[in-house]
Design a protein around this motif. Sequence first.
Motif, mmCIF file in Angstrom:
data_model
loop_
_atom_site.group_PDB
_atom_site.id
_atom_site.type_symbol
_atom_site.label_atom_id
_atom_site.label_comp_id
_atom_site.label_asym_id
_atom_site.label_seq_id
_atom_site.Cartn_x
_atom_site.Cartn_y
_atom_site.Cartn_z
ATOM 1 N N LYS A 118 46.760 33.279 27.816
ATOM 2 C CA LYS A 118 48.106 33.212 27.242
ATOM 3 C C LYS A 118 48.316 34.253 26.142
ATOM 4 O O LYS A 118 49.357 34.265 25.491
ATOM 5 C CB LYS A 118 48.363 31.811 26.657
ATOM 6 C CG LYS A 118 48.153 30.653 27.636
ATOM 7 C CD LYS A 118 49.092 30.707 28.811
ATOM 8 C CE LYS A 118 49.078 29.439 29.647
ATOM 9 N NZ LYS A 118 47.808 29.212 30.361
ATOM 10 N N GLU A 119 47.350 35.109 25.910
ATOM 11 C CA GLU A 119 47.492 36.126 24.869
ATOM 12 C C GLU A 119 48.329 37.300 25.386
ATOM 13 O O GLU A 119 48.152 37.731 26.537
ATOM 14 C CB GLU A 119 46.114 36.633 24.437
ATOM 15 C CG GLU A 119 45.282 35.596 23.699
ATOM 16 C CD GLU A 119 45.966 35.130 22.427
ATOM 17 O OE1 GLU A 119 46.468 36.000 21.669
ATOM 18 O OE2 GLU A 119 46.032 33.907 22.199
ATOM 19 N N PRO A 120 49.207 37.848 24.550
ATOM 20 C CA PRO A 120 50.070 38.962 24.987
ATOM 21 C C PRO A 120 49.361 40.312 24.865
ATOM 22 O O PRO A 120 49.894 41.265 24.278
ATOM 23 C CB PRO A 120 51.252 38.862 24.020
ATOM 24 C CG PRO A 120 50.628 38.365 22.753
ATOM 25 C CD PRO A 120 49.551 37.394 23.188
ATOM 26 N N VAL B 27 55.976 34.273 23.527
ATOM 27 C CA VAL B 27 55.116 34.765 24.608
ATOM 28 C C VAL B 27 55.273 33.834 25.800
ATOM 29 O O VAL B 27 55.058 32.624 25.686
ATOM 30 C CB VAL B 27 53.645 34.830 24.163
ATOM 31 C CG1 VAL B 27 52.742 35.210 25.331
ATOM 32 C CG2 VAL B 27 53.482 35.827 23.012
ATOM 33 N N SER C 182 55.473 36.465 32.294
ATOM 34 C CA SER C 182 56.510 37.470 32.546
ATOM 35 C C SER C 182 56.236 38.280 33.800
ATOM 36 O O SER C 182 55.085 38.483 34.190
ATOM 37 C CB SER C 182 56.601 38.431 31.351
ATOM 38 O OG SER C 182 56.866 37.733 30.150
ATOM 39 N N TYR D 184 51.074 37.125 30.676
ATOM 40 C CA TYR D 184 51.764 36.568 29.518
ATOM 41 C C TYR D 184 52.118 37.735 28.607
ATOM 42 O O TYR D 184 51.289 38.585 28.299
ATOM 43 C CB TYR D 184 50.891 35.525 28.813
ATOM 44 C CG TYR D 184 51.052 34.159 29.434
ATOM 45 C CD1 TYR D 184 51.994 33.254 28.948
ATOM 46 C CD2 TYR D 184 50.306 33.794 30.547
ATOM 47 C CE1 TYR D 184 52.185 32.011 29.541
ATOM 48 C CE2 TYR D 184 50.487 32.567 31.160
ATOM 49 C CZ TYR D 184 51.426 31.678 30.650
ATOM 50 O OH TYR D 184 51.621 30.453 31.251
ATOM 51 N N ASN D 185 53.370 37.763 28.189
ATOM 52 C CA ASN D 185 53.852 38.890 27.406
ATOM 53 C C ASN D 185 55.031 38.424 26.563
ATOM 54 O O ASN D 185 55.561 37.329 26.763
ATOM 55 C CB ASN D 185 54.288 40.024 28.350
ATOM 56 C CG ASN D 185 54.486 41.347 27.630
ATOM 57 O OD1 ASN D 185 54.074 41.514 26.480
ATOM 58 N ND2 ASN D 185 55.122 42.292 28.292
ATOM 59 N N TYR D 186 55.439 39.273 25.641
ATOM 60 C CA TYR D 186 56.618 38.963 24.829
ATOM 61 C C TYR D 186 57.850 38.905 25.741
ATOM 62 O O TYR D 186 58.107 39.832 26.514
ATOM 63 C CB TYR D 186 56.818 40.035 23.763
ATOM 64 C CG TYR D 186 55.639 40.191 22.835
ATOM 65 C CD1 TYR D 186 55.390 39.266 21.827
ATOM 66 C CD2 TYR D 186 54.760 41.262 22.980
ATOM 67 C CE1 TYR D 186 54.306 39.408 20.980
ATOM 68 C CE2 TYR D 186 53.671 41.420 22.143
ATOM 69 C CZ TYR D 186 53.441 40.482 21.142
ATOM 70 O OH TYR D 186 52.369 40.631 20.317
ATOM 71 N N ARG D 187 58.598 37.819 25.615
ATOM 72 C CA ARG D 187 59.771 37.655 26.468
ATOM 73 C C ARG D 187 60.739 38.812 26.331
ATOM 74 O O ARG D 187 61.365 39.250 27.317
ATOM 75 C CB ARG D 187 60.487 36.347 26.113
ATOM 76 C CG ARG D 187 61.830 36.216 26.805
ATOM 77 C CD ARG D 187 62.508 34.933 26.481
ATOM 78 N NE ARG D 187 62.882 34.788 25.079
ATOM 79 C CZ ARG D 187 63.458 33.703 24.569
ATOM 80 N NH1 ARG D 187 63.699 32.669 25.351
ATOM 81 N NH2 ARG D 187 63.769 33.629 23.300
#
Length: 522
Positions: free
Chosen positions: A299-301, A359, A362, A394-397
Motif C-alpha cells: 500500500k506504499e506509494p 493513497v 490506481s 497504490y499511488n496518490y489519487r
Amino acid sequence: MRSTRHKFKMLRGISSRSSTTNGGDGIGGACGGLPYRKQVHYQHSATFQRHSSADGTQSHKNNNQNHNRSDTKKFHRSNSDGQVNGSSAGNRSPRNRPYNQHPTPFKVSATIPLSSSFIKSGESNNNSNNFSERIQSLTWTEIHSSTTSTMDCKLNSDIRAKAFAICKDYLHGVWKAIDARDLAVKRISGGLSNYLYHCSLPPTLTPLYTEPIQVLLRFYGQVHGEGALESLITESVIFTLLSERKLGPRLYGIFPGGRVEEFIPARPLLTVELRDEELTLLIAQKMAQIHALNIPISKEPSWLWGTMDRWMANVEESLMKISLKDNPKSDIIQRLKEFNLPGELSWLKKYLPTVDSPVVFSHNDLQEGNILIRPEFESADDKLVLIDFEYCSYNYRGFDLANHFCEWSYNYNVDLYPNFAYTPTDLPTRDEKVRFVRRYIHILREEYKLNFPEVDDEFLRESSLFDEQHILREVEAFVLASHFFWSLWSIVNAQVSKIPFGYWEYGLTRLEAYFEHKKRII
C-alpha cells in the motif's frame, strides 16, 4: 498498409513502449513488425506488457520496479467477425512502454488522423458538434479488413493441439463437444514474455449455456530477471480481482504456464471522445470503482518516486554524454540540458506530499487508448472497459485524476512528425472537471459502503476522500507530476526506441507544460 484511414499507425509509446519493432520482445514478433504508440486501437486484453527498464532489469510497476509506457497506443486486432477485441492489453501511444518489462502484446490498430498539426495546435477540439463527424467513417468492417492478414500466421500442430486441450478442459458447454479441427486459432502476439492466441468456435456451433464463443489464450513466455516472478504473481492477482469486480476482462481459467481470458470486441476511445458528456461520467465511475478497491499488494506509494528515480538516473547520464555535434536534435537537447531536472524532482518530492492526496489503488495510465468502448452492451455500466493494468499500483489519487485530464490535450493520432499534437485549449474546463469529480465522489461513496462496511456515515461525510474542493486541489498539484513523469519517460525512450515518434519533442513539450503550470499554481 496505409489505405483509407491509415489503418496501421503508431500510438504513443516508449522504448518500453517497446524499443524493438521486429521480433524479440517488441511489437512485431512472428506476425510482422509495426510501430506502436497512441492510436485508435481495437485491442484485446493482452494486458501485461513486457518492458525493460533503463537499467536493463525487468520488473512490474507494483513492485517499485521500472515501468515504462509503450511506444504507441498499443496495436489492436480484430477477430474473425470483423470486431476488434479490447481486453486487457492497453496501450499508450508511443508512451506505451519503453523498456519492455512484461509481455508486450502485438496489436494492430486503426488510426483516424484528427489533426495534421505538430507539437502545439491552436485549434481546439472543444466543439462537440464535430464529435460524430470525426468518428463517423470508422467501421468495424474497415478495421477487420486491415488487420486480418496480420493475424493469419501459420500455427504449428503442437500449439493448436495445446490450445484445443486447454479450451476443452477449462471451458464448458459446446467447447466440450468440438473436434480439434473445428477450433479456429489465430496468433495475436509473440515475444519472450507472452504468447497470445485468439480461439473461437466455428460459426456453425451455437453456445449451449453461457459459455463464450471466443477467448484469449495467454501463454507466459520466459520468466527471468530480478523480481520477474514476483511481478507475474502480482499481475495475476490484480487481473483476477479486477475480473471478479467486472472492471476488466473476465478470467475463465488459470493453467500451468498461462491463463484463459475473455476476448472483448471493442475499440479504444479517441482523444476527442474523452470530453463527451456521457463517456466522461462513465470514466469517472470506472476510476472511482478502481480507487475503492482493496488489493492485497503493498500500500506504499513508492511506484511513482521509484520509477522517476530510475528514469532520472538514466536521463542525467545520457544528457551528460550525448554529443550535440551534427545532432539534428541539438537545439532540443541543449534546451533540456539547461533544466535542473534533479532539482525539480527533489522539489516535487517535498511539495506533493503537502497536498495530502490519499493513497489509493490506481490505474496510473488512464488515457483514451486504455479505455475501450463496446459496439454492443447490455447496460450503460458495460459500455466502457478499462484495460492495460500493468502500471497499476497504490499511488496518490491526484496523479491518476490529473494524468487523465492531461490526456485530453494530447492527440497521438497524427501522421506527420513528431506524430503528436498538444492543444492546451483542449484541457478540461473547471466546469468539466467539477462534473467529472462530482460523479467520481458519488460512485466512490457507494463503492466504499460495499467494500468497506466498517466505515461510518461520519467518515463518508467528512473525509477528504469525498471533498470536491480538496480533490480539485489534488488535481492542480499532480498535473506537475504527470508532466514531469512523462517527460522523463520520453527522454529515456528518445535514445533507445526505434518507433517513429518525436520523443525529444514530446519530452520538451511536457517539460515546458510542467514549468508553465508550476508558474500558475506556485
